[in-house]
Motif scaffolding. Structure first.
Motif, PDB file in Angstrom:
ATOM      1  N   PRO A  65       0.828  -1.224   0.000  1.00  0.00           N
ATOM      2  CA  PRO A  65       0.000   0.000   0.000  1.00  0.00           C
ATOM      3  C   PRO A  65       0.860   1.271   0.000  1.00  0.00           C
ATOM      4  N   VAL A  66       1.485   1.543  -1.142  1.00  0.00           N
ATOM      5  CA  VAL A  66       2.391   2.681  -1.232  1.00  0.00           C
ATOM      6  C   VAL A  66       1.638   3.991  -1.042  1.00  0.00           C
ATOM      7  N   ASP A  67       0.516   4.125  -1.726  1.00  0.00           N
ATOM      8  CA  ASP A  67      -0.244   5.365  -1.646  1.00  0.00           C
ATOM      9  C   ASP A  67      -0.743   5.616  -0.229  1.00  0.00           C
ATOM     10  N   ARG A  68      -1.244   4.593   0.422  1.00  0.00           N
ATOM     11  CA  ARG A  68      -1.748   4.751   1.788  1.00  0.00           C
ATOM     12  C   ARG A  68      -0.622   5.108   2.747  1.00  0.00           C
ATOM     13  N   THR A  69       0.545   4.530   2.552  1.00  0.00           N
ATOM     14  CA  THR A  69       1.680   4.822   3.432  1.00  0.00           C
ATOM     15  C   THR A  69       2.165   6.258   3.261  1.00  0.00           C
ATOM     16  N   VAL A  70       2.260   6.699   2.007  1.00  0.00           N
ATOM     17  CA  VAL A  70       2.708   8.068   1.751  1.00  0.00           C
ATOM     18  C   VAL A  70       1.696   9.074   2.280  1.00  0.00           C
ATOM     19  N   LEU A  71       0.414   8.796   2.121  1.00  0.00           N
ATOM     20  CA  LEU A  71      -0.604   9.689   2.665  1.00  0.00           C
ATOM     21  C   LEU A  71      -0.514   9.769   4.187  1.00  0.00           C
ATOM     22  N   LEU A  72      -0.249   8.643   4.831  1.00  0.00           N
ATOM     23  CA  LEU A  72      -0.098   8.644   6.286  1.00  0.00           C
ATOM     24  C   LEU A  72       1.105   9.479   6.716  1.00  0.00           C
ATOM     25  N   LEU A  73       2.212   9.351   5.993  1.00  0.00           N
ATOM     26  CA  LEU A  73       3.387  10.160   6.310  1.00  0.00           C
ATOM     27  C   LEU A  73       3.123  11.649   6.101  1.00  0.00           C
ATOM     28  N   MET A  74       2.397  11.980   5.054  1.00  0.00           N
ATOM     29  CA  MET A  74       2.077  13.386   4.809  1.00  0.00           C
ATOM     30  C   MET A  74       1.160  13.946   5.887  1.00  0.00           C
ATOM     31  N   GLU A  75       0.184  13.154   6.337  1.00  0.00           N
ATOM     32  CA  GLU A  75      -0.706  13.621   7.394  1.00  0.00           C
ATOM     33  C   GLU A  75       0.046  13.820   8.698  1.00  0.00           C
ATOM     34  N   LEU A  76       0.976  12.922   8.981  1.00  0.00           N
ATOM     35  CA  LEU A  76       1.761  13.082  10.206  1.00  0.00           C
ATOM     36  C   LEU A  76       2.658  14.310  10.126  1.00  0.00           C
ATOM     37  N   SER A  77       3.227  14.574   8.963  1.00  0.00           N
ATOM     38  CA  SER A  77       4.109  15.734   8.821  1.00  0.00           C
ATOM     39  C   SER A  77       3.343  17.044   8.883  1.00  0.00           C
ATOM     40  N   VAL A  78       2.152  17.067   8.276  1.00  0.00           N
ATOM     41  CA  VAL A  78       1.369  18.297   8.249  1.00  0.00           C
ATOM     42  C   VAL A  78       0.760  18.598   9.614  1.00  0.00           C
TER      43      VAL A  78
END
Length: 375
Positions: A215-228
């Motif tokens: 789940p590349v897209d889901r993982t990247v979205l999770l990282l972006m939400e944590l960073s923001v």
């Protein structure tokens, strides 16, 4: 557009000032002849500067601003107004600060720091955000399939190596470049060791050999939400407070790592649009491999939104560095920046030149970066 063209010319001028900072302002001559030899003292980063005086034998070509940014002129009081005569009848064209340092030389030095921070942090943000955004948008949650052993090696080994690297950074307190290399090295080594171990185990355990979607897209979205979700200014102040002496390289590294989400978000959205286009489907049917399809066909057509974000990020990074220097937690105290000059104007409100010239430079730079998006 004409506005964007003038903005590009202005930013090019600032970059030229940053590159030629030692030639434009300094207490060393640009070129000098001494003992029958030609010397270029302004291009030398080290070595004594006291031997280059106006009364030295031979001839020399001096910078138009004959003061270094950190040079204190004891012949004039602090907060001297513009056009004040200093040592050896050399004028301070834009006045001096609290310590008697030339304001014009400080503007040149601040321009160099602002350009380095803006361009350096952009490069780091692109280095992190472009691969993550491209993979998330092109492959989605089921475009990449790996064995469970490979996924465990990437997750557990990468996390373990990263934690070990952070522990070493806390104990050793290395420089910014060493910090980045140590993070990459420990993460790669940890992942590789666990991958080799799991490869051997997977030969006997069928569950580890089974291939599943990553789940590349889901993982990247999770990282972006944590960073923001974490305020960038709070992170910058918190990280810099643990460092014994902050530096420009460390500031560039932190700002770049905090800004990758903007690049990844826009690139992900553009890649999701491009991956469903007809020429991508035609290339896939003709037998083009997925990785080649991503690098040669999809990614080059998705860089335009990234360029828009890149121009905006340069201005945001310069603004963040100025804010940190204004608060006194940016670069080291012996370096003159736009933010440190603005902070001194707050201490002495009647020194209007310390507020007008750095503030005008910062405003025009940010406006020029934002105007580039209109191309």
């Amino acid at each position: 557009m004409k506005q964007a063209r003038w903005a590009g010319i202005f930013l090019g001028f600032l970059f030229l000032v940053a590159v030629l900072a030692n030639v434009l302002a300094g207490d060393r001559p640009i070129v000098a002849r001494m003992d029958g030899q030609l010397h270029f003292p302004a291009l030398q980063q080290r070595g004594p500067g006291s031997q280059w005086t106006r009364n030295a034998p031979g001839w020399a070509v001096w910078p138009p601003i004959p003061y270094a940014a950190a040079e204190t002129d004891l012949s004039v009081p602090g907060f001297s107004p513009p056009l004040t005569r200093g040592s050896l009848e050399r004028r301070h064209w834009l006045g001096t600060d609290r310590l008697g340092r030339d304001t014009a030389a400080g503007l040149v030095a601040g321009t160099r720091i602002a350009m380095w921070v803006g361009i350096g942090s952009l490069c780091i943000a692109l280095l992190v955000g472009v691969p993550l955004g491209a993979l998330a948008g092109f492959y989605g949650n089921d475009g990449i399939r790996l064995s469970r052993a490979d996924i465990l090696a990437l997750a557990v080994g990468g996390s373990g190596g990263l934690m070990y690297a952070l522990g070493c950074l806390t104990a050793l307190d290395p420089g910014p470049l060493t910090m980045l290399l140590l993070l990459i090295l420990c993460t790669v080594v940890g992942t590789s060791l666990l991958w080799v171990l799991l490869r051997g185990v997977s030969r006997r355990v069928r569950w580890l050999r089974r291939r599943v979607a990553v789940p590349v897209d889901r993982t990247v979205l999770l990282l972006m939400e944590l960073s923001v979700s974490i305020p960038g200014l709070v992170v910058l102040i918190a990280v810099l407070s643990f460092v014994y002496q902050s530096s420009i390289a460390l500031l560039i590294l932190i700002i770049g790592l905090l800004g990758w989400t903007q690049v990844a978000r826009f690139l992900r959205a553009e890649m999701m649009r491009i991956r469903d286009m007809r020429y991508i489907a035609a290339a896939r049917i003709s037998g083009v491999r997925e990785l080649r399809l991503l690098l040669r066909h999809a990614l080059p057509n998705a860089v335009r939104p990234v360029l828009v974000v890149a121009a905006f990020m340069v201005g945001s990074s310069i603004l963040a560095e100025t804010m940190l220097s204004f608060l006194g937690v940016g670069v080291s105290a012996d370096q003159v920046t736009w933010g440190s000059m603005l902070q001194q104007s707050r201490m002495w409100p009647s020194a209007w030149w310390l507020a007008v010239f750095p503030g005008l430079s910062l405003t025009l730079t940010v406006l020029a970066c934002n105007s580039l998006q209109k191309r």
